[in-house]
Design an enzyme around this catalytic site. Structure first.
Site, mmCIF file in Angstrom:
data_model
loop_
_atom_site.group_PDB
_atom_site.id
_atom_site.type_symbol
_atom_site.label_atom_id
_atom_site.label_comp_id
_atom_site.label_asym_id
_atom_site.label_seq_id
_atom_site.Cartn_x
_atom_site.Cartn_y
_atom_site.Cartn_z
ATOM 1 N N GLN A 335 0.836 -1.208 0.000
ATOM 2 C CA GLN A 335 0.000 0.000 0.000
ATOM 3 C C GLN A 335 0.870 1.258 0.000
ATOM 4 O O GLN A 335 1.713 1.445 0.890
ATOM 5 C CB GLN A 335 -0.923 0.028 1.217
ATOM 6 C CG GLN A 335 -1.958 -1.084 1.250
ATOM 7 C CD GLN A 335 -1.500 -2.293 2.038
ATOM 8 O OE1 GLN A 335 -0.305 -2.565 2.152
ATOM 9 N NE2 GLN A 335 -2.458 -3.041 2.584
ATOM 10 N N GLN A 357 -0.148 -0.373 -5.715
ATOM 11 C CA GLN A 357 -1.276 -0.732 -4.856
ATOM 12 C C GLN A 357 -1.799 0.511 -4.145
ATOM 13 O O GLN A 357 -1.027 1.287 -3.562
ATOM 14 C CB GLN A 357 -0.857 -1.792 -3.831
ATOM 15 C CG GLN A 357 -2.000 -2.275 -2.948
ATOM 16 C CD GLN A 357 -1.626 -3.478 -2.105
ATOM 17 O OE1 GLN A 357 -0.600 -4.123 -2.334
ATOM 18 N NE2 GLN A 357 -2.465 -3.808 -1.139
ATOM 19 N N ASP A 358 -3.117 0.720 -4.205
ATOM 20 C CA ASP A 358 -3.781 1.833 -3.491
ATOM 21 C C ASP A 358 -3.326 3.202 -3.992
ATOM 22 O O ASP A 358 -3.036 4.105 -3.200
ATOM 23 C CB ASP A 358 -3.539 1.731 -1.974
ATOM 24 C CG ASP A 358 -4.262 0.557 -1.345
ATOM 25 O OD1 ASP A 358 -4.913 -0.200 -2.081
ATOM 26 O OD2 ASP A 358 -4.165 0.395 -0.118
ATOM 27 N N ASP A 379 -6.330 -2.778 -6.137
ATOM 28 C CA ASP A 379 -7.251 -1.821 -5.492
ATOM 29 C C ASP A 379 -6.817 -0.379 -5.733
ATOM 30 O O ASP A 379 -6.816 0.445 -4.818
ATOM 31 C CB ASP A 379 -7.316 -2.074 -3.974
ATOM 32 C CG ASP A 379 -7.635 -3.515 -3.628
ATOM 33 O OD1 ASP A 379 -8.261 -4.207 -4.447
ATOM 34 O OD2 ASP A 379 -7.244 -3.964 -2.524
ATOM 35 N N ARG A 447 -13.435 -5.313 -6.386
ATOM 36 C CA ARG A 447 -13.751 -6.317 -5.375
ATOM 37 C C ARG A 447 -14.261 -5.590 -4.123
ATOM 38 O O ARG A 447 -13.921 -4.414 -3.886
ATOM 39 C CB ARG A 447 -12.531 -7.183 -5.044
ATOM 40 C CG ARG A 447 -11.315 -6.440 -4.507
ATOM 41 C CD ARG A 447 -10.211 -7.417 -4.151
ATOM 42 N NE ARG A 447 -9.038 -6.759 -3.576
ATOM 43 C CZ ARG A 447 -8.180 -7.361 -2.754
ATOM 44 N NH1 ARG A 447 -8.371 -8.623 -2.395
ATOM 45 N NH2 ARG A 447 -7.136 -6.701 -2.290
#
Length: 541
Positions: A335, A357-358, A379, A447
């Site tokens: 993250q 990520q993120d 994500d 998701r």
């Protein structure tokens, strides 16, 4: 927005009738019957003793929530003071995150209490939307605090208390939502306003090409009261973006116009925070990939996800245009946020967000993104704002070996939260590094990070990188019946819905469903974007 005389008359009669007729009293058992936490709901209302009406129950719950937030503030101050520097650093700063978020909650609850007033009244449509947004953000902030503390594992005694507090605020949101149902209506219900289902009605008759009230050349975007320049070579008023933001006046009103910060070309290695008092601020760069704000904080290096952001913004009515924001930590650091947006009525235009990520944390409140590029892996658009992306390009990158890409991870925890991710007239593609590795990497539209996750893709081009299932589980059957995932009139090789998931919460939307997620209806954007000169489509194309 033009409204037909007949519609205006119906709306005025509806409001007048609601104002003239007091809400009937109901018992606390009846008021809490459909709550996610009925026992807690009854306990919150117990001090009232006598039956009251839904409006008073909502107002009372806000007063109780405000008392709780004030106690939490003292508790957090005690922990931070008692632990010295250790408490401040522990868990990647999760405790400090909680204090910042609780300070926001105090502001939001005070604003909601003022909006609801001393007695039952009919709010304007803008007031209803503002209250819903603030109460949704209240729940989001508390959930973020709880998640951060739980991930840190440092303060288990606080986790239990803050889990209960998250439920407490969720119940208050439920009760306030019931109170608002008595006003001009729930904007997410198809029957809430006359003509709301009709795409040709005045409310949805906005031109498909959107509105471009002023051009964004030469930096003159909206009326400004003052402007400064930032330049890496020392030729501007400032050489650092953070210094220019610190110089900007506090609490600028819409009547005052925007405070403009013109940022020259160059790479600015800064972690920037636009505080909550820096309202009506606009940052104008030299163009994507010419003005670059960069950082490399990550969870792997000891930060909380909330704290990894290269650029974080709280100030209401914030605008950024022609800037690239990036986090260079890389996929191996997990993250690592490029931008975290907590700002109500905020807009990003012709910006780029680079990460893995993120990448983009659409944390809370109402947000709009137009003509932007977002790059990431796992994500890479996540959070719990009411956010609309229009004419943007979302690029999935190559993740770590054995990782799977999910473009979105929406974090709605309560069915009454007025939040979700709406991706409208966008393009979903593979970045060059992923294009070369499509055979070994799966990519999904999203998701469910939280139980009531809500994301829609509408009238967008979806390329061949998307797995035929379209959507992926978070954890086995978690949230599959409570989420809301929708697709409407998408095109491209990845838009074929024949092989999509069969979850109860997945929907092939019709036009009536899709209208709920337009700029006009999802964020009431027509009321605030029209003042920014940023082009937008209010309705469907």
């Amino acid at each position: 927005m033009w409204l037909a005389p007949a519609f205006l008359l119906l709306l005025l009669l509806h409001m007048a009738a609601a104002a003239a007729t007091p809400s009937p009293s109901v018992s606390t058992i009846a008021a809490c019957k459909h709550s996610l936490y009925p026992k807690l709901c009854r306990a919150i209302l117990a001090p009232l003793r006598l039956p009251s009406n839904p409006y008073e129950y909502g107002r009372f719950s806000v007063k109780q929530a405000l008392k709780r937030a004030r106690r939490t503030s003292k508790l957090l101050d005690h922990y931070l003071a008692g632990g010295g520097g250790w408490a401040r650093r522990a868990g990647g700063g999760a405790l400090e995150d909680c204090r910042q978020l609780n300070d926001l909650n105090l502001d939001y609850l005070e604003a909601v209490a003022a909006e609801l007033g001393p007695g039952e009244s009919v709010l304007t449509l803008a007031g209803v939307n503002r209250v819903r947004a603030l109460m949704s953000a209240l729940v989001t902030n508390q959930q973020t605090c709880f998640d951060g503390l739980e991930d840190s594992g440092i303060f288990p005694e606080l986790c239990g208390a803050f889990s209960h507090e998250t439920q407490f605020y969720g119940v208050s949101l439920e009760l306030v939502s019931a109170a608002l149902d008595r006003t001009v209506g729930n904007r997410f219900e198809p029957d809430s306003l006359p003509g709301q289902n009709d795409a040709s009605s005045p409310a949805f008759g906005l031109p498909a090409m959107g509105r471009n009230l002023m051009h964004l050349e030469n930096g003159e975007v909206v009326r400004t009261n003052q402007s400064v320049t930032v330049a890496r070579d020392g030729t501007g008023n400032f050489s650092a973006i953070a210094d220019a933001i610190a110089f900007a006046p506090n609490d600028t009103s819409t009547d005052d116009g925007y405070f403009a910060i013109h940022i020259g070309a160059g790479v600015y290695e800064e972690n920037v925070v636009v505080g909550k008092k820096k309202t009506n601020l606009i940052l104008i760069g030299a163009g994507k990939n010419r003005t670059v704000v960069t950082g490399n904080r990550s969870v792997a290096d000891g930060w909380s996800t909330f704290g990894t952001a290269t650029f974080a913004v709280y100030g209401q009515r914030f605008i950024a245009t022609d800037i690239t924001f990036e986090n260079t930590a890389g996929p191996e650091k997990h993250q690592a946020v490029a931008v975290r947006n907590n700002a109500d009525l905020s807009s990003f235009y012709r910006c780029s967000f680079l990460g893995y990520q993120d990448t983009l944390y659409v944390h809370s409140l109402r947000q709009f993104y137009r003509d932007c590029d977002v790059y990431g892996t796992v994500d890479f658009i996540f959070g719990n704002a009411a956010s609309v992306f229009q004419n943007c390009t979302l690029y999935a990158r190559k993740p770590l070996p054995n990782q799977t890409n999910a473009i979105t991870a929406q974090g709605r925890t309560c069915p009454h939260e007025a939040t979700g991710i709406s991706i409208h007239n966008c393009t979903i593609r593979a970045a060059p590094d992923l294009e070369a590795a499509l055979n070994s990497t799966k990519t999904f539209l999203g998701r469910p990070w939280k139980e009531y996750s809500r994301t829609v893709y509408m009238q967008s081009f979806i390329d061949h990188l998307i797995d035929p299932l379209g959507w992926m589980e978070w954890n086995e059957t978690f949230a599959l019946s409570t989420l809301y995932y929708g697709e409407f009139e998408n095109s491209g090789p990845g838009a074929n819905t024949g092989g999509r998931v069969w979850w109860p919460g997945y929907h092939l939307m019709n036009a009536s469903d899709a209208l709920n997620f337009t700029v006009y209806n999802f964020t009431m954007g027509d009321a605030w974007l029209s003042c920014t000169a940023i082009p937008y489509s209010g309705g469907l194309l």
